[in-house]
Motif scaffolding. Sequence first.
Motif, PDB file in Angstrom:
ATOM      1  N   UNK A 168       0.861  -1.171   0.000  1.00 56.56           N
ATOM      2  CA  UNK A 168       0.000   0.000   0.000  1.00 56.56           C
ATOM      3  C   UNK A 168       0.904   1.230   0.000  1.00 56.56           C
ATOM      4  N   UNK A 169       0.502   2.271  -0.723  1.00 47.42           N
ATOM      5  CA  UNK A 169       1.349   3.447  -0.922  1.00 47.42           C
ATOM      6  C   UNK A 169       0.695   4.697  -0.338  1.00 47.42           C
ATOM      7  N   UNK A 170       1.482   5.432   0.432  1.00 47.34           N
ATOM      8  CA  UNK A 170       1.041   6.709   0.991  1.00 47.34           C
ATOM      9  C   UNK A 170       1.416   7.842   0.052  1.00 47.34           C
ATOM     10  N   UNK A 171       0.651   8.908   0.084  1.00 49.91           N
ATOM     11  CA  UNK A 171       0.915  10.085  -0.742  1.00 49.91           C
ATOM     12  C   UNK A 171       0.992  11.320   0.146  1.00 49.91           C
ATOM     13  N   UNK A 172       1.956  12.194  -0.155  1.00 52.26           N
ATOM     14  CA  UNK A 172       2.091  13.434   0.599  1.00 52.26           C
ATOM     15  C   UNK A 172       2.813  14.477  -0.235  1.00 52.26           C
ATOM     16  N   UNK A 173       3.045  15.637   0.363  1.00 53.68           N
ATOM     17  CA  UNK A 173       3.774  16.694  -0.338  1.00 53.68           C
ATOM     18  C   UNK A 173       5.270  16.477  -0.203  1.00 53.68           C
ATOM     19  N   UNK A 174       6.016  17.051  -1.133  1.00 54.90           N
ATOM     20  CA  UNK A 174       7.458  16.858  -1.173  1.00 54.90           C
ATOM     21  C   UNK A 174       8.146  17.596  -0.027  1.00 54.90           C
ATOM     22  N   UNK A 175       9.380  17.195   0.239  1.00 52.38           N
ATOM     23  CA  UNK A 175      10.126  17.692   1.395  1.00 52.38           C
ATOM     24  C   UNK A 175      11.313  18.533   0.947  1.00 52.38           C
ATOM     25  N   UNK A 176      11.609  19.578   1.704  1.00 54.44           N
ATOM     26  CA  UNK A 176      12.843  20.331   1.505  1.00 54.44           C
ATOM     27  C   UNK A 176      12.862  21.242   0.294  1.00 54.44           C
ATOM     28  N   UNK A 177      11.705  21.617  -0.208  1.00 53.08           N
ATOM     29  CA  UNK A 177      11.638  22.526  -1.354  1.00 53.08           C
ATOM     30  C   UNK A 177      10.729  23.699  -0.988  1.00 53.08           C
ATOM     31  N   UNK A 178      10.872  24.786  -1.708  1.00 48.88           N
ATOM     32  CA  UNK A 178      10.016  25.951  -1.472  1.00 48.88           C
ATOM     33  C   UNK A 178       9.075  26.215  -2.635  1.00 48.88           C
ATOM     34  N   UNK A 179       9.451  25.787  -3.831  1.00 49.82           N
ATOM     35  CA  UNK A 179       8.594  25.973  -5.007  1.00 49.82           C
ATOM     36  C   UNK A 179       7.736  24.743  -5.222  1.00 49.82           C
ATOM     37  N   UNK A 180       6.477  24.961  -5.586  1.00 48.02           N
ATOM     38  CA  UNK A 180       5.519  23.870  -5.843  1.00 48.02           C
ATOM     39  C   UNK A 180       5.520  22.862  -4.698  1.00 48.02           C
TER      40      UNK A 180
END
Length: 196
Positions: free
Chosen positions: A156-168
């Motif tokens: 099973x796969x979790x989805x989230x926002x990316x880490x360590x970036x400021x754009x998008x």
Amino acid sequence: MRCSDRTPFPAIFFDRPAPEVAPDLIGAWLRIGATAGLITETEAYGANDPASHSFRGPTARNAAMFGPPGHAYVYRSYGVHWCLNVVCRRGEAVLFRALDPQLGLDLMAARRGADRPALLARGPGRLGQALGVTRALDGLRFDQPDLCLSPGETPAVLTGTRIGITRAADLPWRFGWAGSPHLSRRFPATTASAPG
């Protein structure tokens, strides 16, 4: 089943948008030399993505991102860590953020100076160090005995926002193995997609 015992993914598998490829790589085998493990976390970077290295077009540093799908793109993060990606469609790539170590644990531990398996490859810098990633891998195909990506588990796969970036930073393009202790950071409470 060892990575070297499996048929690598064909190039056509990667010839898709990175946000489609990234979740499909969770549970896949990644092998570099004598070290290998199951991918537990990825991030997608698109061609029109302001957080992507390809956003401003080809350069000497990001040339591999504009090459054939299924090849490695390697870059140095903060001048310290080598980070490993697989190229998808032109200008798109998937960053490998974490791995569940399976083979070559002693070698990974020696490279990392750590012997706890859960800490060996959590985070893209640690993963690169544990697997011995260098710029020499940049542009190479992931279908060789000592550099391969091949099918493995289907968690099973979790989805989230990316880490360590400021754009998008709001794009939900970070993916992880639900319940794995081998993640760079916990995912927010969310519903995991079913395996398969």
